[in-house]
Write an enzyme that holds these catalytic residues in place. Structure first.
Site, short mmCIF file in Angstrom:
data_model
loop_
_atom_site.label_atom_id
_atom_site.label_comp_id
_atom_site.label_asym_id
_atom_site.label_seq_id
_atom_site.Cartn_x
_atom_site.Cartn_y
_atom_site.Cartn_z
N VAL A 43 1.33 6.50 -19.66
CA VAL A 43 2.53 5.67 -19.71
C VAL A 43 2.36 4.69 -20.87
CG1 VAL A 43 3.80 3.84 -18.55
CG2 VAL A 43 3.13 5.88 -17.28
N THR A 79 2.60 0.34 -20.28
CA THR A 79 1.61 -0.43 -19.52
C THR A 79 0.37 -0.57 -20.40
OG1 THR A 79 0.75 1.59 -18.52
CG2 THR A 79 2.39 0.37 -17.25
N TRP A 122 -5.39 1.35 -15.14
CA TRP A 122 -6.63 1.32 -15.92
C TRP A 122 -7.07 2.73 -16.34
CZ3 TRP A 122 -6.48 0.67 -10.67
CH2 TRP A 122 -7.30 1.48 -9.90
N HIS A 142 1.79 7.37 -6.47
CA HIS A 142 0.95 8.56 -6.74
C HIS A 142 1.69 9.84 -6.36
CE1 HIS A 142 -2.54 6.34 -7.91
NE2 HIS A 142 -2.84 5.88 -6.71
N THR A 166 0.86 -1.18 0.00
CA THR A 166 0.00 0.00 0.00
C THR A 166 0.90 1.23 0.00
OG1 THR A 166 -1.73 -1.20 1.17
CG2 THR A 166 -1.85 1.21 1.23
N HIS A 190 2.36 1.69 -3.51
CA HIS A 190 1.33 2.24 -4.41
C HIS A 190 1.12 3.74 -4.15
CE1 HIS A 190 -2.55 1.83 -6.70
NE2 HIS A 190 -2.89 2.86 -5.93
N GLU A 191 0.97 4.11 -2.88
CA GLU A 191 0.69 5.53 -2.57
C GLU A 191 1.88 6.42 -2.89
OE1 GLU A 191 -2.25 6.13 -2.29
OE2 GLU A 191 -3.12 4.30 -1.48
#
Lengths: 106, 288
Positions: B222, B225, B210, B202, B195, B198-199
């Site tokens: 990007v 991906t 997605w 950002h 987590t 991931h953060e």
């Protein structure tokens, strides 16, 4: 089940219980359901007045809210944007009960 | 995200800064270079905001999160061997590492861990954990530190972030205490510190793979991906095809998807370019 006339219990906030999804079926549970932690969950609040409140995980993982309209057409749940007559999303309701709503795309 | 949108509406400067950053990243991607070639060490201050004894996580748990970040951002995580062979060549060292701050803003010695008692049972995703007036802890200057708030969160949320260019007072990331680090109260399937990975992604300007739409129209800006339709959850089986992205499908093992900790394994080369562009731009003072 046929849901030509929405049952009273359908009018509530349904939260995606993605842990229970199978193949192309999405399982939703009432907001009061005891969900495990998740990076994010989608929810749809099907209100009696025909409006729907959406919440989705946003780009920074906070919940992003938007509004629209909803209607039941036979077995189909149609979700419309706030304005416009073309549904943004159409799902087939494959099963529905007060504590579990199962939707399939298309 | 509502806050993100609200900021874009209320703070035109934030919108301008984000647009300017995207322009610079576009140029950087075209040139294929970064100003910073060396590894950047990010000074981290962790605000442990607690009401109960369980929520007052140990220094060992905090350090386990820093260690996890260092593995993931240097691509030394052993589980990268699980990346499907078609994408093994894209696994990239982000050239970023993390260390608890050793000096506070006044220049005095610090452990880099602040314990702040609160009366709040859980915080919503509205930045309230970042201000004493709302039961939280004030951030240290974001030009020098990565602020990490660790607390209990409402609605089953694991964490949220703020992109570069936002208000300094709320800059940083927020992580659920039970999804923080790899020991103590960290709980599977979120017990590998991802987590945090991931953060921080950002915080360094990465978007979800997605593209934050559910109709294949969005983008993560990007190129390496594949376009994907939805977030993936749990432990997907390879390949999971969406948005005509067969035969390999979604890169669900990317840190910027929504899978379990033990299913996310990599950043790509172009994601690293984006992160390095933020370190050359709005986060240029970090680690200097």
């Amino acid at each position: 089940m046929a849901v030509d006339t929405p049952r009273e219990w359908l009018h509530q906030e349904w939260v995606h219980s993605h842990e229970e999804d199978r193949d192309d079926e999405m399982v939703f549970r009432p907001a009061s359901f005891k969900f495990p932690p998740s990076r994010g969950r989608r929810s749809i609040d099907l209100r009696r007045d025909g409006t729907v409140g959406h919440a989705r995980p946003g780009p920074d993982d906070r919940r992003q809210r938007s509004a629209g309209r909803w209607e039941i057409d036979g077995h189909a749940l149609k979700l419309f944007p706030a304005t416009g007559k073309t549904p943004a999303e159409v799902y087939r309701i494959t099963s529905a009960s007060p504590d579990r709503l199962v939707l399939r795309s298309g | 995200m509502q806050v993100h949108h609200r900021l874009l509406e209320r703070d035109p400067e934030f919108r301008l800064r984000q647009a300017e950053l995207e322009r610079k990243i576009h140029n950087r991607l075209a040139a294929g270079t970064s100003v910073r070639q060396a590894v950047t060490t990010v000074p981290v201050v962790v605000h442990v905001v607690y009401k109960t004894a369980d929520e007052k996580i140990t220094a060992a748990q905090v350090k386990s999160q820093i260690a996890a970040l260092n593995k993931d951002y240097r691509a030394t995580n052993p589980d990268k061997s699980k990346v499907p062979s078609v994408w093994q060549g894209l696994v990239t060292d982000a050239r970023v590492q993390f260390a608890l701050a050793t000096r506070n803003p006044a220049g005095n010695k610090t452990s880099g861990i602040l314990y702040v008692r609160t009366t709040q049972a859980a915080f919503p995703d509205d930045d309230s954990v970042k201000a004493p007036a709302t039961g939280g802890s004030a951030g240290w200057p974001s030009a020098r530190y990565l602020n990490v708030w660790v607390c209990s969160l409402g609605d089953g949320l694991l964490g949220y972030a703020q992109f570069p260019g936002g208000p300094a007072k709320t800059d940083g990331i927020v992580i659920l205490n039970r999804a923080f680090g790899t020991t103590g109260t960290a709980t599977a399937p979120f017990r590998l510190g991802r987590t945090g990975t991931h953060e921080v992604g950002h915080w360094l300007n990465l978007r979800h793979i997605w593209g934050d739409t559910e109709d294949c129209s969005g983008t993560d800006f990007v190129a390496d991906t594949p376009n994907a339709q939805h977030p993936n959850y749990g432990k997907p089986r390879f390949p999971h095809v969406s948005c005509q992205n067969g035969p390999n499908g979604d890169m669900f093992m990317n840190y910027m998807d929504y899978v379990d900790d033990d299913a996310m394994l990599m950043f790509t080369a172009q994601q690293v370019v984006r992160m390095q562009a933020s370190l050359d731009g709005p986060r240029a003072t970090i680690g200097k």
